[in-house]
Scaffold this active site. Sequence first.
Site, PDB file in Angstrom:
ATOM      1  N   HIS A 242       0.914  -1.213   0.018  1.00  0.00           N
ATOM      2  CA  HIS A 242       0.099  -0.264  -0.078  1.00  0.00           C
ATOM      3  C   HIS A 242       0.641   1.216   0.107  1.00  0.00           C
ATOM      4  O   HIS A 242       0.389   2.469  -0.128  1.00  0.00           O
ATOM      5  CB  HIS A 242      -0.966   0.203   1.153  1.00  0.00           C
ATOM      6  CG  HIS A 242      -2.151  -1.097   0.894  1.00  0.00           C
ATOM      7  ND1 HIS A 242      -3.447  -0.805   1.441  1.00  0.00           N
ATOM      8  CD2 HIS A 242      -2.261  -2.150   0.193  1.00  0.00           C
ATOM      9  CE1 HIS A 242      -4.156  -1.559   1.344  1.00  0.00           C
ATOM     10  NE2 HIS A 242      -3.555  -2.382   0.420  1.00  0.00           N
TER      11      HIS A 242
ATOM     12  N   HIS B 195      -2.045 -12.705  -2.492  1.00  0.00           N
ATOM     13  CA  HIS B 195      -3.082 -13.280  -1.612  1.00  0.00           C
ATOM     14  C   HIS B 195      -2.701 -14.708  -1.186  1.00  0.00           C
ATOM     15  O   HIS B 195      -3.853 -15.451  -1.002  1.00  0.00           O
ATOM     16  CB  HIS B 195      -4.515 -13.185  -2.406  1.00  0.00           C
ATOM     17  CG  HIS B 195      -4.971 -11.699  -2.465  1.00  0.00           C
ATOM     18  ND1 HIS B 195      -6.156 -11.212  -2.950  1.00  0.00           N
ATOM     19  CD2 HIS B 195      -4.426 -10.505  -2.164  1.00  0.00           C
ATOM     20  CE1 HIS B 195      -6.224 -10.193  -2.768  1.00  0.00           C
ATOM     21  NE2 HIS B 195      -5.403  -9.653  -2.265  1.00  0.00           N
TER      22      HIS B 195
END
EC number: 1.11.1.21
Length: 743
Positions: free
Chosen positions: A111, A274
């Site tokens: 992020h 993920h």
Amino acid sequence: MSSDSRPPQPDTSTQSNSESESPAISSPTPQDHAPMTNRDWWPNQIDVSMLHPHPSQASPLGADFDYPKEFAKLDVDALKADVMSVMTTSQDWWPADYGHYGGLFIRMSWHAAGTYRIQDGRGGGGQGMQRFAPLNSWPDNVSLDKARRLLWPVKQKYGSEISWADLIIFAGNCALDSMGFKTFGFGFGREDVWQPEEVMWGEEDVWLGTDKRYSGKRDLAQPYGATTMGLIYVNPEGPEGKPDPVAAAHDIRETFARMAMNDEETAALIVGGHSFGKTHGAGDADLVGPEPEAAPIEQQGFGWKSSFGSGKGKDAITSGLEVVWTPTPTQWGNGFLELLYGYEWELTKSPAGAWQFTAKDGAGAGTIPDPFGGPGRAPTMLVTDISMREDPIYRRITQRWLEHPEELTEAFAKAWYKLLHRDMGPVSRYLGPWVAEPQLWQDPVPDVDHELVDAKDVAALKSKVLASGLTVAQLVKTAWSAASSFRRTDKRGGANGGRLRLEPQKSWESNEPADLDQVLSVLEGIQQDFNSSAAGGKKISLADLIVLAGSAAVEKAAKDGGHEVSVPFSPGRTDASQENTDVESFAVLEPRADGFRNYVRVGEKAPLEHLLIERAYRLGVTAPEMTVLVGGLRALGANHGGSEHGVFTDKPGVLSNDFFVNLLDMGTEWKASDAAENVYEGCDRSSGQLKWTATANDLVFGSNSVLRALAEVYAQSDAKQKFAEDFAAAWAKVMNNDRFDLE
């Protein structure tokens, strides 16, 4: 938009993971403010302060602080060992999922780096901006405050030898290593800033808004890289929270492309990222408190305090989604794809009420471990995860990886490396022992493999250039075209590499291809003559000669105006090949407008004076430097297409302060032209006779109070020599913007 479909982290919460952040969490609420600022009273005025984003006075380390020098003292192996230790040492104040903070650190790094956008080079993790508003309080960054606090003992221990910017990014890389993944490499070299920059993340006035960035069917406005205000990429529940994996794939493809990722890189990041950790949506998101910037002072910068249960661990709420992607959330493997294709999926809701998918008809129940030792869970996926199966292009890629997991491993390693380093510029800026070999996306230039020219050679080459028949304006425009492609945001472009002679730059309208070809042909002849006759293996690259020729023209123009100036010149640029130039990647550097050359692309709607400020910002010049450069380039006749707009002198080609003298002459009255768009006419106030024409790029130096104050200095009768010297210094700065080897 945060973890979205592709972050490598699962969620936000606290633990190892990380995913997106969350539309389920209440977004920051605008507060009434007082008193009104100048920007509130006059919102359409240009913001000159953006040209001074990080004043040296803001740094507690002082103007002389040398980060590479401090970093050279760092024991990087010891640093890595300490980061690894933090990852597996669960803290009661924020317990680690599965006893491992790896997923949380991956999300933090992702992020930070993932805010990068190709259109203007803004964003990325290169300055440690995640520490400051608004990023520290974005809905997509819920609980990343915890990740940074976990790292504080490490930062405290190593002090200024490691920047926060480097540590935030490095922690995610260490997380992958700690969970059995072999990373491609890592480069340090990100230097901290000490206050946030004002970045246009969108025009919406509410967090999680989307209404101001789309037009047409679903066309995302430039330069935005995210679908939603306050998210990194896309909404993990689907566009505007509608759980449609196919529609989500459209958003994923668009936003990742704006971060310079192709379909395979995008899929690799989502699948690879993920493969670790989880997302967090244990309960009612309304029980989550305000973000760090709005939190009470006693919380000391901790945000999103939750009153759901313990508010942490098994009760953590970050994105509002409650997904664990694989049976081995702290170990690299192909479990994500095995589950994605091993089950059929049905739409369900998390305990927090967010849309997600669960294995259909109870399949796989109990096969997914609970992060804190509770009963096993059913397989779950995000809406954006299912996009990897439902979109035909992503499906083709991910099915291949299902059968050939070694290809996924390689693709993820390279895509992750690119994600973390895309905003750092050339590989020469990277520090440390783990830097990978140069990649095409780093715009590689060859090393110097010959003796460089000396002062005597430089003088001889200047003479040949000035005797070549090329004009001052031609030489100046060519050098400016090469050097002004530089962007301070992501350290791309510039004169080094000599890419002005290559596609796509040689064909850009702003560079006047026909005239450019003529100039380059002459300069190439001079280069070849010198290189074939110079003794001692000395050579000069075309990149160096372009800059030298422009500087020679500046010195001549100053001398013609009665002023002696010397433009500093440091050889050492090399010429890149077309093969090592990604045409599509370089296309985003093409200017929509360049107020320094009074150029604007046909159809451009943004106010020219605002585009000039933006151009100056990307070049890294200050307001005084921008002022002297515009005035000097007008005097030198360096306008695009030979336009006379702003050429307020009767002796173009001579470096003089005439631009400022005549701009501020109250004997001239200005009015918008009836004959041409974006053009103004300056007429004699008494006779009405036309004297000059100009654009907003010129007149802003008389209309804006800050720029007028600067223009007045250069219009003074005692400023002629100062003007010439300041122009030469600002010119040299632009020419050397990409010479990181000189820093």
